[in-house]
Design an enzyme around this catalytic site. Structure first.
Site, short mmCIF file in Angstrom:
data_model
loop_
_atom_site.label_atom_id
_atom_site.label_comp_id
_atom_site.label_asym_id
_atom_site.label_seq_id
_atom_site.Cartn_x
_atom_site.Cartn_y
_atom_site.Cartn_z
N ASP A 150 0.83 -1.20 0.00
CA ASP A 150 0.00 0.00 0.00
C ASP A 150 0.88 1.26 0.00
O ASP A 150 1.86 1.33 0.74
CB ASP A 150 -0.87 -0.02 1.26
N GLU A 159 1.88 -0.57 -4.92
CA GLU A 159 0.91 0.44 -5.32
C GLU A 159 1.70 1.73 -5.46
O GLU A 159 1.97 2.44 -4.49
CB GLU A 159 -0.18 0.63 -4.27
C1 NOJ Z 1 -4.37 2.99 -0.98
C2 NOJ Z 1 -5.48 2.03 -0.72
O1 NOJ Z 1 -5.73 1.33 -1.89
C3 NOJ Z 1 -6.64 2.86 -0.25
O2 NOJ Z 1 -7.82 2.13 -0.20
C4 NOJ Z 1 -6.29 3.47 1.08
O3 NOJ Z 1 -7.33 4.32 1.48
C5 NOJ Z 1 -5.01 4.27 0.99
N1 NOJ Z 1 -3.98 3.59 0.26
C6 NOJ Z 1 -4.47 4.57 2.36
O4 NOJ Z 1 -4.00 3.38 2.94
#
Ligand code: NOJ
Length: 562
Positions: A211, A273
């Site tokens: 993440d 990500e």
């Molecule tokens: C990316 C995640 O995919 C999202 O759902 C989340 O709110 C943010 N990061 C913060 O962790």
């Protein structure tokens, strides 16, 4: 399992399970891990190679589980560590891999570490695990910088101790105020996360989606941001480097993680990500000693626009080639408006009003075409639960059921992401459509979803069967997955919003054609005539003076032998 050129992750199709919305085994309205286990055969029959499960850790659920209170455990509402182990075993028995999420940028404010901050003296070792700074202004009444939270409002909140004392310090939260950012300059934080990775690797997990992988390191000079300049440059399409995204120091962390992952047999795998300002910067994360793959969000933002898609693909392929990594494509996830709605004519990336029924049909046709086009590209692809059912974004959820912090922090001006998280319809005529044993679901499902359920789409010419057939075809075509792509050009592709590429193979080359124009196109026969897979019904073989031609309707893609 090799970590080199034949490794499974180089061309895998990975299905994202958002666990609270996938399947509820116990009727509390929240999806859970046993629910995923019960549906594992569905996933196998769909034809995916792996699943990625979004966070299932204990969490106050202020941000859908991305606010983790304990990284070595499972939320009791979702199951147990032993349930996760069973799921991993069941997946492995079916030749599928399992990824989970790791959330290293921030913890929940309910995490023991942050609770310790609230009970200790300023400057104590507990404080050094988070990004905490003195406020500006005479009484420290102003935040240390003007940084804005991704979820609206300021990215700093005053630090108020457990005894109610308001300190002169502020803590950073790039997301919700319940998600304090960790201080990755502190070796203790680094050691802790290596240990957490080890915990789950030892249990058998095949890899992690990371993440906010681009956000861990902050510019230690903590400069203010000139937001008017940022907007201006964004409008001009010029990339800017933010003081909290894509800092060079972040790469060192992933080199350590990779070293750990490579000690396992089979080696464990990462997907970042990574929202990077340019494809060049994105590719840095995939250098051979860092992450295996990273989401490529530039492609996702290209819409149903042939020029933008081609540009994005070219830049991505070029930059990934330089580091020897396979690209990773994705069209929908739990943060983004579902592509069946996003790609409908006239929709923006953030629609608030559903498309007309006619445009909704075209949105679905375009979504299927975009999916088929994407599945043919070199590299791996992520699918998001429910896209195989053609689920639309639910745009009309009432305010009092919404749960996304984006909705609350924007005072209801930004509807946020709940619309793509509505629980999956599995069967039956009324909510919860088999999501759970009863009627409960944590977000209400639309009353007209019966025809979209898995059961309703199990036979005939449905979106579900299109996905099954496209995934089976992708598996059986030797040219798909990792490898080369050659663009095909003709008068048609140069002028008409048509893209065509070939995946070369000595015996079984495959060509994919996408028609983004608003009229039928007639393909030159040299593109191939044997149709392997179509995204929709709008494909016909039509005779003309110079022989037979394949005619493709608007919003349609096909795969051909050739
Ligand atoms: C990316 C995640 O995919 C999202 O759902 C989340 O709110 C943010 N990061 C913060 O962790």
């Amino acid at each position: 399992m090799p970590s080199g050129s034949n490794a499974w992750w180089r061309d895998a199709v990975i299905y994202q399970v958002y666990p609270r919305s996938f399947a509820d085994s116990d009727g509390d309205g929240l999806g859970d891990i046993p629910g995923v286990l019960n549906r594992i055969d569905y996933l196998q029959n769909l034809g995916v190679d792996a699943i990625w499960i979004s966070p299932f850790y204990p969490s106050p659920l202020r941000d859908g589980g991305y606010d983790v209170a304990d990284y070595r455990s499972v939320d009791t509402r979702l199951g147990t560590v032993s349930d996760v182990e069973q799921l991993i075993n069941a997946a492995h028995a079916r030749n599928m891999k399992v990824f989970m999420d790791i959330v290293p940028n921030h913890t929940s404010s309910e995490h023991a570490w942050f609770q310790e901050v609230l009970r200790s003296e300023p400057g104590s070792p507990a404080w050094n695990r988070y990004v905490i700074k003195e406020g500006k202004g005479e009484d420290h009444e102003l935040p240390p910088t003007n940084w804005e939270s991704v979820f609206h409002g300021p990215a700093w909140s005053p630090l108020v101790l457990a005894n109610g004392e308001r300190t002169k310090y502020w803590y950073l939260h790039i997301f919700d105020s319940s998600q304090p950012d960790l201080n990755w300059e502190n070796p203790e934080v680094r050691a802790e996360f290596l240990d957490i990775l080890r915990f789950w690797f030892d249990l058998g997990i095949d890899g992690f989606r990371i993440d906010v992988a681009h956000g861990l390191i902050k510019d230690q000079t903590f400069p203010d941001i000139d937001y008017s300049m940022v907007k201006e440059r964004e409008l001009l399409g010029e990339p800017i480097l933010s003081p909290y995204w894509n800092q060079d120091g972040v790469h060192e962390i992933y080199r350590d993680w990779r070293t750990l992952a490579d000690t396992y047999d089979p080696p464990r795998v990462f997907c970042g990500e990574t929202w990077a300002p340019t494809p060049e910067r994105l590719a840095l994360y995939q250098r051979p000693d860092e992450l295996h793959t990273s989401f490529n969000f530039d492609y996702l933002r290209a819409g149903f626009d042939a020029d933008r898609l081609k540009q994005s693909i070219d830049a991505t392929l070029l930059n990934h080639k330089l580091v020897g990594a396979p690209p990773t494509w994705v069209l929908s996830n739990h943060d983004i408006v579902r592509h069946a709605t996003r790609l409908a004519p006239g929709q923006s990336d953030h629609p608030t009003v559903p498309p007309t029924p006619e445009n909704a049909d075209r949105g679905l046709a375009r979504a299927r075409a975009a999916t088929l086009f994407t599945l043919g590209l070199p590299g791996s692809t992520y699918l998001y639960q429910g896209e195989e059912l053609g689920l639309p974004e639910v745009l009309d959820l009432p305010g009092d059921v919404r749960q996304d912090p984006v909705w609350f922090r924007s005072n209801g001006t930004d509807i946020g992401r709940d619309g793509c998280r509505v629980p999956i319809p599995w069967s039956g005529d009324i909510p919860s459509y088999g999501f759970g044993p009863g009627e409960q679901s944590w977000l209400p499902q639309p009353s007209e979803w019966a025809h979209l359920s898995v059961q309703a789409q199990d036979s005939d010419d449905t979106t579900l069967n299109f996905y099954r057939s496209a995934l089976a075809r992708r598996r059986s075509e030797p040219a798909t997955g990792d490898g080369e792509l050659q663009w095909r050009t003709s008068e048609l592709t140069q002028t008409e919003g048509v893209l065509a590429y070939t995946r070369p193979h000595p015996q079984l080359p495959m060509t994919c054609v996408l028609n983004t124009s608003d009229h039928n196109i007639s393909l030159p026969n040299e593109f191939g005539t044997e149709i392997l897979q179509a995204s929709g019904p709008g494909v016909a073989i039509v005779g003309s003076e110079d022989g037979e031609h394949t005619v493709i309707a608007p919003d349609t893609a096909i795969w051909l032998r050739g």
